[in-house]
Every structure is written in structure tokens, then in C-alpha cells.
Scaffold this motif. Structure first.
Motif, PDB file in Angstrom:
ATOM      1  N   GLU A   1      12.909  -5.034   4.051  1.00 54.10           N
ATOM      2  CA  GLU A   1      12.869  -4.728   2.621  1.00 54.10           C
ATOM      3  C   GLU A   1      11.985  -3.511   2.349  1.00 54.10           C
ATOM      4  OE1 GLU A   1      11.709  -8.118   0.307  1.00 54.10           O
ATOM      5  OE2 GLU A   1      13.520  -9.235   0.824  1.00 54.10           O
ATOM      6  N   GLY A   2      10.854  -3.441   3.038  1.00 58.07           N
ATOM      7  CA  GLY A   2       9.956  -2.303   2.865  1.00 58.07           C
ATOM      8  C   GLY A   2      10.592  -0.994   3.312  1.00 58.07           C
TER       9      GLY A   2
ATOM     10  N   GLY B   1      -2.035   4.069   8.316  1.00 60.59           N
ATOM     11  CA  GLY B   1      -0.786   4.796   8.173  1.00 60.59           C
ATOM     12  C   GLY B   1       0.397   3.935   7.779  1.00 60.59           C
ATOM     13  N   CYS B   2       1.536   4.543   7.869  1.00 69.71           N
ATOM     14  CA  CYS B   2       2.795   3.941   7.459  1.00 69.71           C
ATOM     15  C   CYS B   2       3.116   2.684   8.273  1.00 69.71           C
ATOM     16  CB  CYS B   2       3.922   4.958   7.614  1.00 69.71           C
ATOM     17  SG  CYS B   2       5.540   4.281   7.233  1.00 69.71           S
TER      18      CYS B   2
ATOM     19  N   ARG C   1       3.198   5.907  -3.200  1.00 67.94           N
ATOM     20  CA  ARG C   1       4.320   6.585  -3.862  1.00 67.94           C
ATOM     21  C   ARG C   1       4.120   6.631  -5.372  1.00 67.94           C
ATOM     22  NH1 ARG C   1       7.769   2.974  -0.657  1.00 67.94           N
ATOM     23  NH2 ARG C   1       8.454   2.156  -2.658  1.00 67.94           N
ATOM     24  N   GLU C   2       3.688   5.518  -5.947  1.00 65.18           N
ATOM     25  CA  GLU C   2       3.462   5.464  -7.398  1.00 65.18           C
ATOM     26  C   GLU C   2       2.350   6.418  -7.820  1.00 65.18           C
ATOM     27  OE1 GLU C   2       2.767   1.290  -7.998  1.00 65.18           O
ATOM     28  OE2 GLU C   2       4.909   0.815  -7.911  1.00 65.18           O
TER      29      GLU C   2
ATOM     30  N   GLY D   1       0.825  -1.213   0.000  1.00 64.25           N
ATOM     31  CA  GLY D   1       0.000   0.000   0.000  1.00 64.25           C
ATOM     32  C   GLY D   1       0.853   1.255   0.000  1.00 64.25           C
ATOM     33  N   LEU D   2       1.947   1.228   0.741  1.00 64.32           N
ATOM     34  CA  LEU D   2       2.863   2.369   0.766  1.00 64.32           C
ATOM     35  C   LEU D   2       3.502   2.566  -0.607  1.00 64.32           C
ATOM     36  CD1 LEU D   2       4.286   4.575   2.432  1.00 64.32           C
ATOM     37  CD2 LEU D   2       5.945   2.826   3.139  1.00 64.32           C
TER      38      LEU D   2
END
Length: 186
Positions: free
Chosen positions: A132-133, A107-108, A73-74, A68-69
Motif C-alpha cells: 500500500e505504501g 530513509g525511504c 510529501r505533504e 513518515g514518507l
């Protein structure tokens, strides 16, 4: 009660993963399977038809939250016609906003799951997914003038402090200071 179709089973699994992703960010990974399934509107017994263990769900929910994060960004890059600096600034403004501070469940995942990732064995799959995230997020935040890890540390630290001091003027000051530092160049 009859068996559910494959399509319904897939929908139920998706609903459990999405619910877990939100609840784990909001309340931590200690949420019980019974409470999680109730929140998803499904029976407790159905959990083990979908997942081998709660750890397997934590792994999948962590990956879902970081995906989702990435989508966020995309979408920012799309809105800004691929101009990374503008997309980064928009994300920083969203990240260090009162709305994000107040919506832990959506949220994040880097901020919300940090404490949970420190518990348990270091070789947990969820910890690898989390690392990795975080690395991917930091890489995306890198600019010619600023290190992405330092920017991410500033963002996470400001968000966590703002959440911890929510309801006070200090919380707003922390968000404002974080945005100001991240907007500076050099």
C-alpha cells in the motif's frame, strides 16, 4: 519497581516503534528484540507488555515508516503552495541525494525494507502495508507525462545502486543520472 503510568507506557511504545522503524531500515527486520529494546533504552521484558509478537512490531514499524514518507510529501506540497510538480521535483532531488543515500535509517522504507518483504509468507500484514505504501508513493509521483510506478522504480533502483557502490565515483554518477532521467518530460 512500580508500574508505569498509561502516558509513560504510550511513550515507551512510541519510542519502541520509532526505534524499530529506524533499525529495521538500517539493519533489516532480523534485528533481535533484545537489541531493539536496548537501542530504545528499555528492558527486553517490557517488549511483550507492548506487543503481541515481533511480527506485530514489524507491521507497526513499517506503517510508521511509510507515514513518515507521506508526511515528507505533504510538507513538500505545503512548501510549494500545493504545486505538485515543484514538490515532486524537490522530493526527487532529496531522494537521489548523497544525504539520503547515506542515511538508510531515516530513509525511504520502500528501498530499505524491500529485501525483508520478500522473505516470509506472502500474506504477512507488513507486506500488505508495504505494498500500500509503495502504491501510494507511485500514485503521488505520477504526472501527465510520466507513470508513477516507472518513476518510483527509477528512484528506488538508482538509490539502491548508489548505496551499493557508495565510496566510488559510480555512486555519484548513478544519483546524477537518476535525477536527470526523472527531470526529463515525455
Amino acid at each position: 519497581m512500580g508500574r508505569v503510568s498509561q502516558a509513560q507506557a504510550e511513550e515507551n511504545r512510541r519510542r519502541v516503534v520509532e526505534t524499530a522503524s529506524r533499525l529495521f531500515r538500517e539493519q533489516g527486520t532480523h534485528v533481535s528484540v533484545a537489541d531493539l529494546m536496548k537501542a530504545a533504552g528499555l528492558t527486553h521484558g517490557g517488549f511483550y507488555k507492548q506487543f503481541a509478537s515481533k511480527e506485530a512490531l514489524i507491521d507497526e514499524a513499517t506503517a510508521h515508516a511509510f507515514a513518515g514518507l507521506t508526511r515528507l510529501r505533504e510538507e513538500g506540497l505545503d512548501r510549494h503552495a500545493g504545486q505538485r510538480d515543484a514538490a515532486q521535483q524537490e522530493l526527487i532531488d532529496i531522494y537521489l541525494s548523497t544525504e539520503h543515500r547515506d542515511s538508510t535509517a531515516d530513509g525511504c522504507p520502500a528501498a530499505a525494507l524491500a529485501a525483508d518483504m520478500t522473505r516470509g509468507p506472502a500474506d504477512r500484514e507488513a507486506r500488505r502495508i508495504y505494498a500500500e505504501g509503495v502504491r501510494d508513493f507511485a500514485d503521488w509521483l505520477t504526472t501527465e507525462d510520466q507513470d508513477g510506478i516507472a518513476r518510483l522504480c527509477t528512484m528506488l533502483g538508482a538509490l539502491l545502486l548508489a548505496r551499493a557502490t557508495k565510496g566510488s565515483q559510480l555512486s555519484e554518477e548513478i544519483l546524477t543520472a537518476g535525477r536527470a532521467v526523472l527531470t526529463a518530460t515525455g
